[in-house]
Design an enzyme around this catalytic site. Structure first.
Site, PDB file in Angstrom:
ATOM      1  N   HIS A   1      16.830 -58.968  39.274  1.00 26.64           N
ATOM      2  CA  HIS A   1      16.912 -58.351  40.597  1.00 26.64           C
ATOM      3  C   HIS A   1      17.606 -57.000  40.480  1.00 26.64           C
ATOM      4  CE1 HIS A   1      18.051 -58.250  45.029  1.00 26.64           C
ATOM      5  NE2 HIS A   1      16.742 -58.429  45.017  1.00 26.64           N
TER       6      HIS A   1
ATOM      7  N   CYS B   1      35.455 -60.212  34.355  1.00 31.51           N
ATOM      8  CA  CYS B   1      34.754 -60.770  33.186  1.00 31.51           C
ATOM      9  C   CYS B   1      34.436 -59.646  32.204  1.00 31.51           C
ATOM     10  CB  CYS B   1      33.485 -61.492  33.619  1.00 31.51           C
ATOM     11  SG  CYS B   1      33.799 -62.957  34.623  1.00 31.51           S
TER      12      CYS B   1
ATOM     13  N   ARG C   1      35.218 -60.608  28.341  1.00 30.68           N
ATOM     14  CA  ARG C   1      36.060 -61.733  27.906  1.00 30.68           C
ATOM     15  C   ARG C   1      35.409 -63.078  28.224  1.00 30.68           C
ATOM     16  NH1 ARG C   1      37.763 -65.134  32.293  1.00 30.68           N
ATOM     17  NH2 ARG C   1      37.470 -63.878  34.167  1.00 30.68           N
TER      18      ARG C   1
ATOM     19  N   ASP D   1      28.623 -65.528  31.199  1.00 30.88           N
ATOM     20  CA  ASP D   1      27.599 -66.474  31.630  1.00 30.88           C
ATOM     21  C   ASP D   1      26.269 -65.940  31.096  1.00 30.88           C
ATOM     22  OD1 ASP D   1      25.556 -67.737  33.038  1.00 30.88           O
ATOM     23  OD2 ASP D   1      26.496 -67.533  34.999  1.00 30.88           O
TER      24      ASP D   1
ATOM     25  N   TYR E   1      26.123 -72.510  30.886  1.00 24.33           N
ATOM     26  CA  TYR E   1      26.575 -73.613  31.736  1.00 24.33           C
ATOM     27  C   TYR E   1      25.664 -74.822  31.579  1.00 24.33           C
ATOM     28  CZ  TYR E   1      30.127 -70.881  34.121  1.00 24.33           C
ATOM     29  OH  TYR E   1      31.258 -70.147  34.402  1.00 24.33           O
TER      30      TYR E   1
ATOM     31  N   ALA F   1      27.947 -70.792  39.040  1.00 22.91           N
ATOM     32  CA  ALA F   1      29.181 -71.571  38.914  1.00 22.91           C
ATOM     33  C   ALA F   1      30.314 -70.800  39.575  1.00 22.91           C
ATOM     34  CB  ALA F   1      29.492 -71.841  37.450  1.00 22.91           C
TER      35      ALA F   1
END
Length: 264
Positions: free
Chosen positions: A51, A146, A166, A169, A209, A263
């Site tokens: 997207h 992140c 660090r 996902d 995940y 998540a």
């Protein structure tokens, strides 16, 4: 983007099952690096549709120094909604740290303006760095950064950037992060009359995940297609004056999108 699929395979083959903050569970590896030559195409994943509107508007939102989702909502982007409070606020997240890092003496540092000036005046400096990891304000942030730390490097008239992420996902977040920083390199290079060089991505806790496994398996059945090309439609007065309409992606022919839960 074969190296992105190779990373997925590596996490599946070598990942350690780990608990995580969200309670979802992951397969995780620690320490991975990918290098994208931006001269060879814009690194936008083709094995699923990304997207692009969200990627562009999020970057412009960061560069505007904003930390409330109102701008994103005005542009039909909802990727930060899960973390915002009832007023749409996220605390001192990326935009605040990039544009107004607070110092102990009360000063604020505009890190983006600072690195642009460094690149103009001292392109060989080893200190051309932006950090979002403000230890003194982490507890005020809805989500700790992140993609936390990035550095610029100029050689042979080309601008390169390395990001340290660090926490990554791999299925949902990483395609966004790669494209976002590639966009930033293109924008900064244009402003500085440089060519684009490499974007180097370095990951810390790099994970899939547990509720993304079926989606990952589907994506790995797909063959990567040719990378698209980014065209900047105009050259604004500064790095802060780009608009959504300035970004044209040519030749993007992705496989269909693959939905997956975030998540939180």
């Amino acid at each position: 983007m074969k190296q992105y699929l190779d990373l997925m395979r590596k996490v599946l083959a070598e990942g350690t099952p780990k608990a995580d903050r969200t309670g979802t569970g992951t397969l995780s590896i620690f320490g991975h690096q990918m290098r994208f030559n931006l001269q060879q195409g814009f690194p936008l994943v083709t094995t699923k549709k990304c997207h692009l509107r969200s990627i562009i508007h999020e970057l412009l939102w960061f560069l505007n120094g904003e930390t409330n989702v109102s701008y994103l909502h005005e542009n039909n982007v909802t990727i930060w909604d899960e973390w915002a409070d009832d007023n749409g606020d996220l605390g001192p997240v990326y935009g605040k740290q990039w544009r107004a890092w607070g110092c102990a003496d009360g000063r604020q540092v505009d890190q983006i303006s600072q690195v642009m000036e460094q690149l103009r005046q001292e392109p060989d400096s080893r200190r051309i760095i932006v950090s979002a990891w403000n230890v003194g304000e982490l507890d005020q942030m809805a989500l700790a950064p992140c993609h936390a730390f990035f550095q610029f490097y100029v050689a042979d008239g080309r601008l390169s950037c390395q990001l340290y992420q660090r926490s990554c996902d791999v299925f949902l977040g990483l395609p966004f992060n790669i494209a976002s920083y590639a966009l930033l390199v293109h924008m900064m290079a244009q402003q500085l009359d440089l060519q684009v060089g490499d974007f180097v991505w370095t990951g810390g806790d790099t994970h899939l995940y547990s509720n993304h496994m079926e989606q990952t398996a589907l994506q790995l059945t797909r063959e990567p297609r040719a990378l698209p090309r980014l065209v900047l439609a105009r050259r604004p007065a500064s790095i802060f004056d780009y608009r959504f309409e300035d970004f044209i992606i040519e030749g993007y022919d992705p496989h269909p999108a693959i939905k997956a839960p975030v998540a939180v």
